[in-house]
Design an enzyme around this catalytic site. Sequence first.
Site, mmCIF file in Angstrom:
data_model
loop_
_atom_site.group_PDB
_atom_site.id
_atom_site.type_symbol
_atom_site.label_atom_id
_atom_site.label_comp_id
_atom_site.label_asym_id
_atom_site.label_seq_id
_atom_site.Cartn_x
_atom_site.Cartn_y
_atom_site.Cartn_z
ATOM 1 N N GLY A 13 6.090 5.241 9.550
ATOM 2 C CA GLY A 13 5.047 6.238 9.796
ATOM 3 C C GLY A 13 5.268 6.908 11.138
ATOM 4 C CB SER A 14 3.147 9.146 13.110
ATOM 5 O OG SER A 14 1.973 8.383 13.314
ATOM 6 C CE LYS A 28 -1.930 2.688 3.205
ATOM 7 N NZ LYS A 28 -1.913 3.973 2.473
ATOM 8 C CD GLU A 73 8.888 12.693 13.161
ATOM 9 O OE1 GLU A 73 7.868 11.997 13.293
ATOM 10 O OE2 GLU A 73 9.917 12.289 12.592
ATOM 11 N N GLY A 87 2.383 3.627 14.581
ATOM 12 C CA GLY A 87 3.134 2.424 14.948
ATOM 13 C C GLY A 87 2.515 1.705 16.132
ATOM 14 C CB CYS A 95 12.524 9.489 9.777
ATOM 15 S SG CYS A 95 11.117 8.866 8.932
ATOM 16 C CD GLU A 135 12.376 4.831 10.285
ATOM 17 O OE1 GLU A 135 12.459 5.443 11.377
ATOM 18 O OE2 GLU A 135 12.312 5.405 9.208
HETATM 19 C C1 UN1 Z 1 13.529 8.785 6.146
HETATM 20 O O1 UN1 Z 1 13.553 9.995 6.394
HETATM 21 O O2 UN1 Z 1 12.569 8.082 6.481
HETATM 22 O O3 UN1 Z 1 19.559 9.168 5.664
HETATM 23 C C2 UN1 Z 1 14.574 8.093 5.363
HETATM 24 C C3 UN1 Z 1 18.610 9.693 5.127
HETATM 25 C C4 UN1 Z 1 17.973 9.048 3.915
HETATM 26 C C5 UN1 Z 1 16.804 8.220 4.290
HETATM 27 C C6 UN1 Z 1 15.807 8.909 5.155
HETATM 28 N N1 UN1 Z 1 18.968 8.246 3.229
HETATM 29 O O4 UN1 Z 1 18.110 10.744 5.535
#
Ligand code: UN1
Length: 503
Positions: free
Chosen positions: A231-232, A178, A388, A236, A287, A253
């Site tokens: 996701g957030s 998805k 965040e 999660g 992230c 993650e």
């Molecule tokens: C993400 O923000 O979920 O190191 C991944 C990094 C990228 C991947 C980020 N190669 O910021």
Amino acid sequence: MALLGTKTYKNFIAGEWVDASSGETFESTNPANGDTIGVFPKSSAADVDRAVEAAKTAYEEWRLVPAPKRGEILFRFAQLLQDQKSDLADLMSHEMGKVLAEAGGDVQEAIDMSFYMGGEGRRLFGQTTPSELRDKFNMSVRMPIGVVGVITPWNFPIAIPSWKITPALVAGNTIVFKPATDTPLLGERFVELLSEAGVPAGVVNVIHGGGGEVGDGIVRHPDVPVVTITGSRETGVAVLKAAADNLKHVHLELGGKNAVIVMDDADLDVAIDGILWSAFGTSGQRCTAASRVIVHRAVYDELQSRLVAQAEKMRLGPGWEEDTDVGPLINRRALDKVHSYTGIGRDEGARLLTGGEIASDNGLDDGNFYRPTIFADVEPGMRIAQEEIFGPTTALIPVDSIDQAIQVANGVRYGLSSSIFTQDVNRAFRAMRDLDTGITYINAGTIGAEVHLPFGGTKDTGNGHREAGQAALDVFTEWKSIYVDYSGKLQRAQIDTIEHPSP
Ligand code: UN1
């Protein structure tokens, strides 16, 4: 990119392009100007059932395809991504909004991952070990698990699907995928190319639609033993609870509240470049974005003024224009959320140095543009230093020592990435040991993960799993330990072992 009329797209199930059973649709729009990118099926639980059934059927054949052959398909996929790199990057700048250079990097990450995981087809190493008994042979092998539910975010719309799908495939699993509702066309292109590379019908299925219907349907489906989602934190937690009744393997993650530490001995030119890239790259929608900068008081004033001067030079605009530094945020909701944190920071008493507003000049009001925003004099406990934000907002926090810097860096619920700028090898090694994150950078920003090392975080960033590198295989395989007795008699472990004289 010429969009000649708005195209309607479909789900991909058992190798066929099909509409959602409800016939409902949703639109993907360009975050820089609101144009429609395409119309996609708004699927429901019935479509998830069909896709899972297809993946379950395909699994029985796919798991028996020799792993090197599965890997060769991934090599072909990597090559197709390479051939299509500039078209995909261009599409990404339109559908997701990131600037072209970064969009190319996103595709490159998928190319790298596909080559890397393709190579796993000739490794997938287990272990052979001695036995405690004579005439007995022991080994452990990786086994595929079955249907993997893959739920991906919009911020790395080609890279992150590759992180999840390529290791799952090389290990012999099949997929129900998805893609994010903000980037469905990139998800569709990803699967089209996989199919063109030779992935058989039913091995990868794509279902478009929202988290409530499709995502939840995948997470709760009894025939999907593995779920991987980026996701957030809130999502999660909900996924983990929903998957608990079926004791699924869940790979999460989740968020980050990543910090760059700048010590008094840092090379400030490099540190400033690193902060700008980490805080404002991808408009802060990573992230791994640096939403905190922890600065030694001796260089605090100088860093502030130089950072602000550089941030104010950044040009906002559509990602596909060559001179754009900062693209739009993904949607209106994200823009409102990011802007709300400016209000929160002000109310908490932080000092706004620059930005803090929705950009509206030069036609930017057609899109979701937010000015690079820097707060100073931030206290470590303030919400802007704890939560965040997922936008181009960063918080400068002054400290007096390496001890205090590390304490502040660790004083958040998340633990994805961290960075320190210092010329002092002792401080660098202290930071490598004591920063409580899954990734630590020395003299680089908080972003820049490479595909052959584990990616993921400690604490509330996840649940102990990692993507990328060898570690990813642990998510998508079960270990099987195999004991072969060729003695021709019954030998009992722990009992029929040969007695040795004591030393
Ligand atoms: C993400 O923000 O979920 O190191 C991944 C990094 C990228 C991947 C980020 N190669 O910021």
